[in-house]
Design an enzyme around this catalytic site. Structure first.
Site, PDB file in Angstrom:
ATOM      1  N   ASP A 223     -21.338 -35.652  16.228  1.00 10.62           N
ATOM      2  CA  ASP A 223     -20.137 -34.956  15.759  1.00 10.62           C
ATOM      3  C   ASP A 223     -19.044 -34.988  16.829  1.00 10.62           C
ATOM      4  O   ASP A 223     -17.854 -35.157  16.527  1.00 10.62           O
ATOM      5  CB  ASP A 223     -20.438 -33.530  15.314  1.00 10.62           C
ATOM      6  CG  ASP A 223     -21.509 -32.849  16.138  1.00 10.62           C
ATOM      7  OD1 ASP A 223     -22.073 -33.484  17.042  1.00 10.62           O
ATOM      8  OD2 ASP A 223     -21.796 -31.674  15.877  1.00 10.62           O
ATOM      9  N   ASP A 247     -23.302 -46.849  11.265  1.00  9.58           N
ATOM     10  CA  ASP A 247     -22.648 -47.251  10.027  1.00  9.58           C
ATOM     11  C   ASP A 247     -21.382 -46.428   9.801  1.00  9.58           C
ATOM     12  O   ASP A 247     -20.310 -46.958   9.494  1.00  9.58           O
ATOM     13  CB  ASP A 247     -23.632 -47.053   8.866  1.00  9.58           C
ATOM     14  CG  ASP A 247     -23.175 -47.735   7.588  1.00  9.58           C
ATOM     15  OD1 ASP A 247     -22.141 -48.421   7.603  1.00  9.58           O
ATOM     16  OD2 ASP A 247     -23.871 -47.578   6.572  1.00  9.58           O
TER      17      ASP A 247
END
Length: 354
Positions: A223, A247
């Site tokens: 994050d 990804d």
């Protein structure tokens, strides 16, 4: 140099952009006296339509017997039923596993002439030149068990996030090797405050970092990494992370370059053929219109020349030609211009010839 190259145009804009990359490879072969034996095969949705499967054993065998594989894109609304048992993406996952390519390299560099194409402020883009290395054959996408079950009127879905220590070790060691040719800094991205697999990832990475003190290592939660990619992207050099995090983060990083159409990728393993593809998808909304940006695929072909064929000078020449075209104002629609897919490739080919 003689090489067998398998081309998998795939779906959507895949055939359009791979056709231009093939033109560039043919020009490189003519100029350098190389022989590239090119063969095209179906993979993805087009293979489902023809064969009922996204990747046939015959196509996988052809890829395994090649020097390298160039892929366009797979998927589209036609095959986008979540309940379908056969999906185009299964072909891509099967190809990665079948080739043993465990590391996906995605360089992200902001071209000075395209700073205005990014939604970020120019001062945040200064000096951005990073390489994301995404682990490619482990994690949620391959974990077992997975599936659904119905019980008491409710549906339960299961995906398993699994990593072995050797899977982490080989991709992180690659990150350190590549960092030595750059700015000697590795950022390992995980979610070690929550996930047991990330705690293993951090443990293995820390041991590799301790054994390689000439390369700086820092750990970052995913994050925080997502935030820093837009707040301070120039602070990154080499980023290494697991499959799903990589990804997502690389799609976010494409915003820095101004368009997903600009970014190439290389998937490599311990040996054997590599897999090269642009990071963009099949873009079915513009398929067949001749307006897709071919640079991501052309630059993927350049990475193929470098990593699988050992043709560093030729790879650099293609990259310089693409850079020069953009510097001189060549733009497809995604970059605010009007050039067609073919015309953009023509601009690269003209500069490559000179």
């Amino acid at each position: 140099m003689r090489a067998k190259i398998v081309v998998l145009p795939g779906d959507g804009i895949g055939p359009e952009v791979t056709a231009e990359a093939i033109r560039v490879l043919e020009a490189v072969a003519r100029k350098g006296g190389h022989v590239f034996e090119l063969s095209e095969h179906l993979m993805g949705g087009c293979s489902i339509d023809r064969h009922g499967t996204a990747l046939t054993p015959e196509v996988l065998a052809a890829c395994q017997a090649s020097s390298a594989v160039l892929l366009g894109a797979v998927g589209g609304p036609k095959w986008d039923d979540p309940a379908a048992k056969v999906r185009p993406e299964q072909g891509l996952l099967g190809l990665r596993k079948g080739l043993g390519v465990f590391a996906n390299l995605r360089p992200v560099r902001v071209h000075p002439a395209l700073v205005d194409a990014s939604p970020l402020k120019a001062d945040r883009l200064a000096g951005v030149d990073l390489l994301v290395i995404r682990e490619l054959t482990g994690g949620l996408y391959f974990g077992q068990p997975k599936g659904r079950e119905e019980k008491d009127g409710h549906v339960r879905a299961v995906d398993t996030l699994e990593y072995h220590d050797y899977e982490v070790q080989r991709v992180v060691e690659l990150a350190f090797r590549l960092a030595r040719g750059r700015r000697r800094k590795v950022t390992s991205v995980d979610k070690a405050n929550v996930l047991e697999s990330s705690r293993l990832w951090r443990q293995v990475t820390s041991a590799i970092g301790a054994a390689n003190p000439d390369v700086a290592l820092d750990h970052m939660l995913v994050d925080t990494a997502a935030m820093r990619l837009v707040a301070a992207p120039a602070s990154f050099d080499v980023v290494v992370t697991e499959n799903m995090f990589g990804d997502i983060l690389t799609d976010e990083a494409s915003v820095l370059a101004g368009s997903m159409g600009m970014l190439p990728s290389a998937s490599i393993g311990a040996g054997g053929p590599g897999l090269y593809e642009p990071i963009h998808g099949s873009a079915p909304d513009i398929a067949g219109k001749g307006i897709a940006n071919p640079l991501g695929t052309i630059l993927s072909a350049a990475m193929m020349l470098r990593h699988s064929l050992g043709l560093e000078a030729e790879a650099a020449a293609v990259e310089r030609a693409a850079d020069a075209a953009v510097t001189d104002g060549a733009r497809t629609r995604d970059l605010g211009g009007t050039l067609s897919t073919r015309a953009m490739a023509d601009e690269v080919l003209r500069r490559l010839a000179s």
